[in-house]
Design an enzyme around this catalytic site. Structure first.
Site, PDB file in Angstrom:
ATOM      1  N   ASN A  87      24.709   7.260 -15.539  1.00 27.74           N
ATOM      2  CA  ASN A  87      23.273   7.496 -15.579  1.00 27.74           C
ATOM      3  C   ASN A  87      23.016   8.128 -16.931  1.00 27.74           C
ATOM      4  OD1 ASN A  87      20.555   7.509 -15.126  1.00 27.74           O
ATOM      5  ND2 ASN A  87      20.617   7.774 -13.085  1.00 27.74           N
TER       6      ASN A  87
ATOM      7  N   HIS B  12      40.247  26.616 -23.150  1.00 29.44           N
ATOM      8  CA  HIS B  12      40.534  27.505 -24.255  1.00 29.44           C
ATOM      9  C   HIS B  12      41.131  28.680 -23.802  1.00 29.44           C
ATOM     10  CE1 HIS B  12      38.242  25.483 -27.621  1.00 29.44           C
ATOM     11  NE2 HIS B  12      37.347  25.328 -26.642  1.00 29.44           N
TER      12      HIS B  12
ATOM     13  N   THR C 175      35.861  23.128  -9.949  1.00 29.19           N
ATOM     14  CA  THR C 175      37.238  23.616 -10.726  1.00 29.19           C
ATOM     15  C   THR C 175      38.491  23.476  -9.939  1.00 29.19           C
ATOM     16  OG1 THR C 175      36.745  25.722  -9.223  1.00 29.19           O
ATOM     17  CG2 THR C 175      35.782  25.635 -11.348  1.00 29.19           C
ATOM     18  N   LYS C 176      38.571  22.786  -8.740  1.00 25.43           N
ATOM     19  CA  LYS C 176      39.682  22.428  -8.073  1.00 25.43           C
ATOM     20  C   LYS C 176      39.493  21.210  -7.270  1.00 25.43           C
ATOM     21  CE  LYS C 176      39.747  27.318  -6.210  1.00 25.43           C
ATOM     22  NZ  LYS C 176      39.688  27.985  -5.179  1.00 25.43           N
TER      23      LYS C 176
ATOM     24  N   ARG D 276      32.491  24.094  -3.286  1.00 25.14           N
ATOM     25  CA  ARG D 276      33.324  24.293  -2.212  1.00 25.14           C
ATOM     26  C   ARG D 276      32.903  23.152  -1.195  1.00 25.14           C
ATOM     27  NH1 ARG D 276      29.832  26.581   1.420  1.00 25.14           N
ATOM     28  NH2 ARG D 276      28.218  27.623   0.581  1.00 25.14           N
TER      29      ARG D 276
END
Length: 191
Positions: free
Chosen positions: A88, A118, A166-167, A181
């Site tokens: 989209n 970074h 993030t995981k 989560r």
């Protein structure tokens, strides 16, 4: 530096700090901007869009892929789309580290794929570190979600709107929140 040399550095997840690497990244960003400006600057038929995406990616895009511009990328040559992918409007692909979307993925408005990071220390901030993002088949990513470097999302998973992933995400689950989560699972009825 050649595309193949750069992609080999990325495959090994080496820091992208050398002057030669930075020069290549700048040159390729200019190329990507030129093509994305063309994509975003006027109406194009689906066939014309796929032709422009094929030029941007450096490989043929399947006729089943659909994109609603505007579309943004800073490299373009490390994006791999399966069949039946829908992207989209207003999505951002920071694809130096590699972004792969499996067959049937649905990507909502304003989704960000960020494959570079970074260092935290000030002297490390000019060095970027790549890692690929990989979505399995039939993944649905809701609007305004962000997927960070190195994340793998399993088949049929759903990423809720606004999530920051993030995981890694297992197959057949729903994730949401910041950081994301597991909120539930996809219950598939047996026929």
């Amino acid at each position: 530096m050649t595309r193949e040399e750069f992609l080999e550095l990325v495959r090994r997840r080496e820091p992208l700090a050398a002057e030669e690497v930075r020069g290549y990244m700048h040159e390729m960003s200019e190329r990507a901007r030129r093509i994305t400006f063309e994509i975003n600057g006027a109406y194009h038929t689906p066939e014309e869009l796929r032709a422009l995406l094929s030029e941007l990616f450096g490989r043929e895009v399947d006729p089943s892929v659909r994109l609603f511009p505007p579309f943004y990328t800073d490299y373009g040559q490390n994006i791999h789309l399966g069949r039946g992918v829908f992207i989209n409007a207003c999505c951002h692909f920071q694809d130096h580290g590699g972004v792969t979307l499996g067959d049937g993925c649905q990507i909502g408005h304003d989704v960000v794929f960020a494959t570079l990071d970074h260092g935290l220390e000030p002297e490390e901030r000019a060095t970027t570190r790549p890692a690929p993002i990989t979505l399995g088949r039939n993944v649905w990513v809701g609007s305004h979600a962000t997927i960070l470097r190195g994340v793998r999302i399993g088949d049929n998973a759903v990423v809720a709107a606004g999530a920051v992933v993030t995981k890694d995400v297992p197959a057949e689950v729903i994730v949401g929140g910041v950081p994301a989560r597991i909120l539930g699972s996809i219950h598939r009825e047996k026929r």
